[in-house]
Write a protein that holds these residues in place. Structure first.
Motif, PDB file in Angstrom:
ATOM      1  N   ARG A 137       2.419   6.192   5.093  1.00 39.61           N
ATOM      2  CA  ARG A 137       3.790   6.700   4.430  1.00 39.61           C
ATOM      3  C   ARG A 137       3.998   5.555   3.383  1.00 39.61           C
ATOM      4  N   ASP A 138       3.861   4.323   3.835  1.00 36.03           N
ATOM      5  CA  ASP A 138       4.294   3.369   3.036  1.00 36.03           C
ATOM      6  C   ASP A 138       3.345   3.338   1.652  1.00 36.03           C
ATOM      7  N   HIS A 190      -7.066  -1.956   8.241  1.00 33.84           N
ATOM      8  CA  HIS A 190      -8.173  -2.200   6.890  1.00 33.84           C
ATOM      9  C   HIS A 190      -8.609  -1.044   6.639  1.00 33.84           C
ATOM     10  N   HIS A 191      -8.999  -0.093   7.556  1.00 30.76           N
ATOM     11  CA  HIS A 191      -9.443   1.281   6.968  1.00 30.76           C
ATOM     12  C   HIS A 191      -8.087   1.933   6.662  1.00 30.76           C
ATOM     13  N   LEU A 192      -7.075   1.769   7.124  1.00 32.12           N
ATOM     14  CA  LEU A 192      -5.868   2.529   6.427  1.00 32.12           C
ATOM     15  C   LEU A 192      -5.223   1.973   5.168  1.00 32.12           C
ATOM     16  N   SER A 193      -5.544   0.786   4.981  1.00 35.40           N
ATOM     17  CA  SER A 193      -5.196   0.401   3.542  1.00 35.40           C
ATOM     18  C   SER A 193      -6.173   0.936   2.465  1.00 35.40           C
ATOM     19  N   ILE A 194      -7.493   1.038   2.790  1.00 36.50           N
ATOM     20  CA  ILE A 194      -8.488   1.695   1.943  1.00 36.50           C
ATOM     21  C   ILE A 194      -7.920   3.163   1.743  1.00 36.50           C
ATOM     22  N   ASP A 221      -1.622  -2.267   0.498  1.00 30.95           N
ATOM     23  CA  ASP A 221      -1.771  -3.108   1.198  1.00 30.95           C
ATOM     24  C   ASP A 221      -0.529  -3.435   2.083  1.00 30.95           C
ATOM     25  N   GLU A 222      -0.790  -3.608   3.420  1.00 30.28           N
ATOM     26  CA  GLU A 222       0.418  -3.832   4.197  1.00 30.28           C
ATOM     27  C   GLU A 222       0.026  -5.254   5.080  1.00 30.28           C
ATOM     28  N   ALA A 223       1.192  -5.865   5.446  1.00 33.56           N
ATOM     29  CA  ALA A 223       0.784  -6.996   6.349  1.00 33.56           C
ATOM     30  C   ALA A 223       0.048  -6.592   7.777  1.00 33.56           C
ATOM     31  N   LEU A 229       8.913 -12.123   2.175  1.00 28.62           N
ATOM     32  CA  LEU A 229       7.487 -11.869   1.586  1.00 28.62           C
ATOM     33  C   LEU A 229       6.377 -11.911   2.544  1.00 28.62           C
ATOM     34  N   ALA A 230       5.873 -10.586   2.764  1.00 33.21           N
ATOM     35  CA  ALA A 230       4.768 -10.554   3.960  1.00 33.21           C
ATOM     36  C   ALA A 230       3.623 -11.290   3.704  1.00 33.21           C
ATOM     37  N   VAL A 231       2.885 -11.637   4.615  1.00 34.94           N
ATOM     38  CA  VAL A 231       1.636 -12.380   4.777  1.00 34.94           C
ATOM     39  C   VAL A 231       0.755 -11.481   4.052  1.00 34.94           C
TER      40      VAL A 231
END
Length: 551
Positions: A112-113, A225-229, A234-236, A349-351
């Motif tokens: 959702r993000d 990592h797969h979710l970000s692709i 890009d989430e922390a 700020l997230a890493v």
């Protein structure tokens, strides 16, 4: 387990106190009439009834909250045949202890993000009609006992055991997070049974199944990592890797003059003792850093260019250093953040999320080698991970790195023939396997490799051809797509060598694929199913003779 609210606990305590006081009064008055004892029994029954009522209300409230969390959103407009970035994603879970459900909720929030529409449901509530109608689904499932499905998913497991689904799943693309305990013989068995059932019903994987041994944080980061692709967001990291310190000892451009993006060979050496160990097939997680110029530009826009120091992770350092591993705000956010105290800015700020790369060497080689292609973002800036490794970090710079075991891509234990298939920088994982095979004296190796132009993109050519001359590479098939008018890819080479492929598999060969999922890996899978038969390919995967490291 449920937890009672404070008001429910106070009510229950008052009822029990009244019962205790009544019992004490009767104990001191032995001459009380018999009917008073009956009143005591009635009081106890009333207290128990009140307790049950509180529990019921709590359970109903919990179920209502679950139903709200699982509620389906209004489906977004589906594009690109239903698998575009805005298509609805079904996230479903089967949990014995609640952990899979927790991860499902985190997964849904991550998507959702990234602006994706998500529906969350327990697997027991998912019908075959819903799966057939879905275009993308993520399954987060536990294995309990000796390879069994969680109790809540027993009905779905029985339907799986029946074989073919009543509705075709040909339109479905799926990913599986399989939770298990490696100490059990049937490790992640339900997750793998689900994968087999989906494949047999013609669903196609978005990526290979991610196994999680006892909540392993590295495997969960790999899932993220797969979710970000998948979402393009890009989430922390859910859990930040504990990085080691490495030195960038060498960086060499492999394809000057290529039509494609620049690809680099990197060699790293450890700065900490003891020296970490790994094996062919393993992966590194890199903690990237921002380009110094981007940090300076951001601070200038926020009016913080002259702020000297902040306390970052209990260390006092300059703000420019403290923000090197943080997700910098977008220019559209500058106005809202201007005037934010520097310490508060750092904290909110997230890493930067980690980046993963296949290891291209063995510990015995003396360096940890990577093969990294420069990627560019939509605004043409270099990618976070590839930009750091191939451009911003200078030779000799310190690199934050963590090795992650990738058991699903480890080498066969026995000396069986090995067919290695890959394209582009996917050669990295194949190179490590070939080096291990050469070191062990195992000669029955076949490499199928593809890129754009032989003159520019034949990575590690001298090494590969030396193995061929020495008899360590019994067969080599190359596919350079731009060297002829008609495009030629690794899957075309495989199809042309169908008879030889069958002979190698009949002789016990394993097939390892490394490289891009979209295009190469999916096309290779289609040719393998065409040549070997879909059932045989599934059987090879179940036997561990068909393995992939794709991205």
């Amino acid at each position: 387990m449920f937890k009672l609210s404070s008001s429910s606990l106070r009510l229950l305590a008052a009822l029990l106190s009244a019962v205790v006081l009544t019992w004490g009064w009767f104990s001191r008055n032995d001459g009380a009439a018999m009917h008073t004892r009956e009143l005591l029994a009635a009081a106890l029954a009333l207290a128990y009834l009140c307790f049950c009522t509180v529990v019921f209300l709590k359970h109903r409230r919990t179920r209502q909250l679950q139903e709200q969390r699982w509620a389906a959103p209004v489906p977004a407009t589906e594009i690109d045949g239903g698998i575009g970035p805005n298509a609805l994603v079904l996230v479903t879970f089967a949990s014995q202890t609640g952990f899979a459900e927790q991860l499902a909720m985190q997964t849904a929030q991550s998507l959702r993000d990234g602006g994706m529409e998500v529906r969350v449901l327990p697997l027991a509530r998912v019908s075959e009609q819903e799966l057939a109608a879905a275009t993308r689904a993520l399954f987060l499932v536990s294995t309990t006992g000796e390879g069994d499905a969680p109790d809540s998913a027993a009905g779905f497991a029985r339907r799986m055991a029946a074989g073919t689904a009543a509705h075709s799943l040909v339109a479905l693309r799926f990913g599986i997070l399989a939770l298990g305990d490696r100490s059990y013989a049937q490790y992640c068995a339900f997750g793998h049974a689900l994968e087999t059932w989906l494949r047999r019903n013609h669903a196609q994987p978005l990526f290979d199944t991610v196994e999680v041994d006892n909540s392993d944080s590295g495997a969960l980061r790999h899932w993220q990592h797969h979710l970000s692709i998948l979402s393009g967001h890009d989430e922390a990291d859910w859990s930040t890797p504990s990085y080691g310190r490495w030195r960038l000892a060498q960086r060499r451009l492999l394809n000057p003059g290529s039509l494609g993006a620049a690809a680099f060979h990197l060699a790293l050496t450890p700065l900490d003792l003891p020296v970490p160990v790994w094996q062919a097939g393993d992966i590194v997680e890199i903690g990237p850093r921002n380009a110094p110029a981007e940090v300076a530009q951001c601070l200038l826009a926020l009016g913080l260019a002259d702020v000297p120091i902040v306390t970052a992770d209990s260390v006092v350092e300059e703000l420019t250093q403290a923000l090197r591993d943080r997700q910098l705000p977008e220019p559209t956010q500058y106005a809202a953040l201007r005037g934010t105290p520097p310490q508060q800015l750092w904290q909110q700020l997230a890493v930067l999320p980690h980046r993963e790369y296949s290891i291209a060497s063995l510990p015995e080689d003396g360096t940890l080698d990577l093969l990294v292609r420069q990627m560019k973002r939509a605004d043409r800036r270099l990618g976070i991970g590839s930009g750091w490794l191939t451009h911003y970090a200078q030779e000799g710079a310190e690199i934050a790195l963590r090795i992650r075991s990738n058991s699903s891509f480890h080498a066969p234990v026995d000396d069986i023939p090995l067919i290695l298939i890959g394209n582009g920088t996917g050669l990295a994982g194949l190179r490590a396997h070939l080096r291990a095979r050469v070191r062990a004296g195992r000669r029955r190796n076949w490499l199928v490799f593809g890129e754009r132009q032989q003159a520019f993109d034949y990575f590690h050519r001298e090494e590969i051809e030396a193995w061929q001359v020495a008899g360590m590479l019994q067969r080599l098939d190359l596919a350079f797509s731009r060297d002829q008018s008609e495009r030629l890819y690794v899957q075309d080479r495989l199809r042309a060598a169908a008879a030889e492929l069958c002979r190698w598999v009949d002789d016990g060969a394993a097939i390892y694929v490394c490289g891009s999922l979209q295009g190469m890996a999916s096309s290779v899978a289609a040719v393998l199913a065409e040549v070997l038969g879909e059932d045989r390919l599934i059987a090879l995967a179940e036997q561990g003779r068909y393995r992939r490291d794709v991205y």
